[in-house]
Write a protein that holds these residues in place. Sequence first.
Motif, mmCIF file in Angstrom:
data_model
loop_
_atom_site.group_PDB
_atom_site.id
_atom_site.type_symbol
_atom_site.label_atom_id
_atom_site.label_comp_id
_atom_site.label_asym_id
_atom_site.label_seq_id
_atom_site.Cartn_x
_atom_site.Cartn_y
_atom_site.Cartn_z
ATOM 1 N N TYR A 31 -4.796 2.961 -0.813
ATOM 2 C CA TYR A 31 -5.532 1.704 -0.915
ATOM 3 C C TYR A 31 -5.399 0.794 0.302
ATOM 4 C CZ TYR A 31 -6.170 3.128 -5.718
ATOM 5 O OH TYR A 31 -6.524 3.827 -6.843
ATOM 6 N N GLY A 32 -4.572 1.174 1.264
ATOM 7 C CA GLY A 32 -4.425 0.370 2.472
ATOM 8 C C GLY A 32 -3.595 -0.885 2.288
ATOM 9 N N LEU A 33 -2.819 -0.951 1.203
ATOM 10 C CA LEU A 33 -1.986 -2.125 0.931
ATOM 11 C C LEU A 33 -0.537 -1.835 1.294
ATOM 12 C CD1 LEU A 33 -3.392 -3.041 -2.587
ATOM 13 C CD2 LEU A 33 -3.781 -4.301 -0.477
ATOM 14 N N THR A 34 0.016 -2.621 2.204
ATOM 15 C CA THR A 34 1.421 -2.475 2.573
ATOM 16 C C THR A 34 2.299 -3.001 1.440
ATOM 17 O OG1 THR A 34 1.465 -4.649 3.573
ATOM 18 C CG2 THR A 34 0.887 -2.777 5.031
ATOM 19 N N GLU A 35 3.592 -2.752 1.522
ATOM 20 C CA GLU A 35 4.509 -3.255 0.491
ATOM 21 C C GLU A 35 4.405 -4.770 0.323
ATOM 22 O OE1 GLU A 35 9.240 -3.385 -0.701
ATOM 23 O OE2 GLU A 35 8.606 -2.103 0.943
ATOM 24 N N PRO A 36 4.424 -5.558 1.418
ATOM 25 C CA PRO A 36 4.272 -7.010 1.233
ATOM 26 C C PRO A 36 2.936 -7.387 0.582
ATOM 27 C CG PRO A 36 5.124 -6.536 3.421
ATOM 28 C CD PRO A 36 4.735 -5.221 2.813
ATOM 29 N N ALA A 37 1.879 -6.644 0.883
ATOM 30 C CA ALA A 37 0.575 -6.920 0.273
ATOM 31 C C ALA A 37 0.599 -6.592 -1.217
ATOM 32 C CB ALA A 37 -0.526 -6.130 0.982
ATOM 33 N N VAL A 38 1.294 -5.531 -1.592
ATOM 34 C CA VAL A 38 1.422 -5.177 -3.013
ATOM 35 C C VAL A 38 2.220 -6.262 -3.738
ATOM 36 C CG1 VAL A 38 2.389 -3.517 -4.666
ATOM 37 C CG2 VAL A 38 1.185 -2.699 -2.635
ATOM 38 N N ILE A 39 3.278 -6.742 -3.131
ATOM 39 C CA ILE A 39 4.085 -7.811 -3.724
ATOM 40 C C ILE A 39 3.225 -9.053 -3.933
ATOM 41 C CG2 ILE A 39 6.034 -9.384 -3.327
ATOM 42 C CD1 ILE A 39 7.381 -6.981 -1.839
ATOM 43 N N LYS A 40 2.442 -9.395 -2.942
ATOM 44 C CA LYS A 40 1.556 -10.561 -3.032
ATOM 45 C C LYS A 40 0.524 -10.371 -4.152
ATOM 46 C CE LYS A 40 -0.861 -13.522 0.241
ATOM 47 N NZ LYS A 40 -1.341 -13.630 1.610
ATOM 48 N N LEU A 41 -0.046 -9.168 -4.229
ATOM 49 C CA LEU A 41 -1.025 -8.854 -5.266
ATOM 50 C C LEU A 41 -0.377 -8.961 -6.649
ATOM 51 C CD1 LEU A 41 -3.651 -6.134 -5.355
ATOM 52 C CD2 LEU A 41 -1.920 -6.088 -7.119
ATOM 53 N N MET A 42 0.812 -8.401 -6.801
ATOM 54 C CA MET A 42 1.510 -8.435 -8.085
ATOM 55 C C MET A 42 1.854 -9.877 -8.472
ATOM 56 S SD MET A 42 1.628 -5.312 -9.164
ATOM 57 C CE MET A 42 2.997 -4.929 -10.253
ATOM 58 N N ARG A 43 2.260 -10.685 -7.515
ATOM 59 C CA ARG A 43 2.566 -12.087 -7.790
ATOM 60 C C ARG A 43 1.316 -12.813 -8.295
ATOM 61 N NH1 ARG A 43 6.780 -14.979 -5.729
ATOM 62 N NH2 ARG A 43 7.012 -13.528 -4.011
ATOM 63 N N ARG A 44 0.178 -12.482 -7.706
ATOM 64 C CA ARG A 44 -1.090 -13.129 -8.071
ATOM 65 C C ARG A 44 -1.610 -12.641 -9.429
ATOM 66 N NH1 ARG A 44 -4.693 -11.197 -4.165
ATOM 67 N NH2 ARG A 44 -5.426 -9.680 -5.677
ATOM 68 N N GLU A 45 -1.458 -11.361 -9.726
ATOM 69 C CA GLU A 45 -2.090 -10.765 -10.905
ATOM 70 C C GLU A 45 -1.229 -10.779 -12.172
ATOM 71 O OE1 GLU A 45 -5.278 -9.853 -11.087
ATOM 72 O OE2 GLU A 45 -5.539 -10.428 -8.980
ATOM 73 N N LEU A 46 0.095 -10.803 -12.019
ATOM 74 C CA LEU A 46 0.969 -10.763 -13.186
ATOM 75 C C LEU A 46 1.375 -12.170 -13.620
ATOM 76 C CD1 LEU A 46 3.439 -7.886 -12.204
ATOM 77 C CD2 LEU A 46 1.368 -7.725 -13.581
ATOM 78 N N LYS A 47 1.769 -12.283 -14.870
ATOM 79 C CA LYS A 47 2.354 -13.536 -15.343
ATOM 80 C C LYS A 47 3.685 -13.702 -14.621
ATOM 81 C CE LYS A 47 0.408 -13.110 -19.965
ATOM 82 N NZ LYS A 47 0.744 -12.898 -21.385
ATOM 83 N N PRO A 48 4.145 -14.933 -14.436
ATOM 84 C CA PRO A 48 5.398 -15.154 -13.698
ATOM 85 C C PRO A 48 6.585 -14.343 -14.224
ATOM 86 C CG PRO A 48 4.276 -17.234 -14.010
ATOM 87 C CD PRO A 48 3.511 -16.203 -14.804
ATOM 88 N N GLY A 49 6.761 -14.285 -15.530
ATOM 89 C CA GLY A 49 7.873 -13.520 -16.093
ATOM 90 C C GLY A 49 7.737 -12.027 -15.827
ATOM 91 N N SER A 50 6.512 -11.527 -15.924
ATOM 92 C CA SER A 50 6.269 -10.105 -15.654
ATOM 93 C C SER A 50 6.518 -9.787 -14.189
ATOM 94 C CB SER A 50 4.831 -9.728 -16.028
ATOM 95 O OG SER A 50 4.626 -9.882 -17.408
ATOM 96 N N PHE A 51 6.128 -10.702 -13.311
ATOM 97 C CA PHE A 51 6.369 -10.496 -11.888
ATOM 98 C C PHE A 51 7.868 -10.426 -11.607
ATOM 99 C CE2 PHE A 51 7.328 -12.177 -7.667
ATOM 100 C CZ PHE A 51 6.706 -11.217 -6.894
ATOM 101 N N ARG A 52 8.640 -11.344 -12.201
ATOM 102 C CA ARG A 52 10.095 -11.338 -11.995
ATOM 103 C C ARG A 52 10.708 -10.032 -12.498
ATOM 104 N NH1 ARG A 52 9.369 -16.756 -13.293
ATOM 105 N NH2 ARG A 52 9.895 -16.430 -15.483
ATOM 106 N N LEU A 53 10.269 -9.548 -13.658
ATOM 107 C CA LEU A 53 10.769 -8.271 -14.182
ATOM 108 C C LEU A 53 10.428 -7.126 -13.237
ATOM 109 C CD1 LEU A 53 9.864 -8.530 -17.974
ATOM 110 C CD2 LEU A 53 12.151 -8.455 -16.985
ATOM 111 N N TRP A 54 9.208 -7.121 -12.728
ATOM 112 C CA TRP A 54 8.781 -6.062 -11.812
ATOM 113 C C TRP A 54 9.606 -6.091 -10.529
ATOM 114 C CZ3 TRP A 54 6.290 -6.524 -6.969
ATOM 115 C CH2 TRP A 54 5.910 -5.296 -6.405
ATOM 116 N N ARG A 55 9.786 -7.284 -9.955
ATOM 117 C CA ARG A 55 10.561 -7.400 -8.711
ATOM 118 C C ARG A 55 11.995 -6.937 -8.921
ATOM 119 N NH1 ARG A 55 9.723 -6.604 -4.191
ATOM 120 N NH2 ARG A 55 11.099 -8.121 -3.286
ATOM 121 N N ALA A 56 12.589 -7.305 -10.034
ATOM 122 C CA ALA A 56 13.958 -6.870 -10.321
ATOM 123 C C ALA A 56 13.997 -5.347 -10.477
ATOM 124 C CB ALA A 56 14.465 -7.545 -11.596
#
Length: 84
Positions: A31-56
């Motif tokens: 998809y042409g998305l680097t790791e930082p771009a995926v992190i940014k996308l996940m932060r934008r698309e997930l609920k805050p709690g879900s994003f924190r769980l994913w990052r952990a």
Amino acid sequence: MSITLNAADLSRVIEMAWEDRTPFEAIEQLYGLTEPAVIKLMRRELKPGSFRLWRARVSGRATKHLKIRSPEINRAYCPTQYKR
């Protein structure tokens, strides 16, 4: 550079990001998305709690990075994951 994804691709990127054995490099290749771009996308698309769980979950996980992944892992999913 901004990459626009349709709804199906966006859903697939999120799914791949959650998968333990799918490295960020595979997402970048498809998809042409680097790791930082995926992190940014996940932060934008997930609920805050879900994003924190994913990052952990993915932080420091060797299977998410090809450079620190065991060479014995040569597939991105469990053989029983996609049953027919």
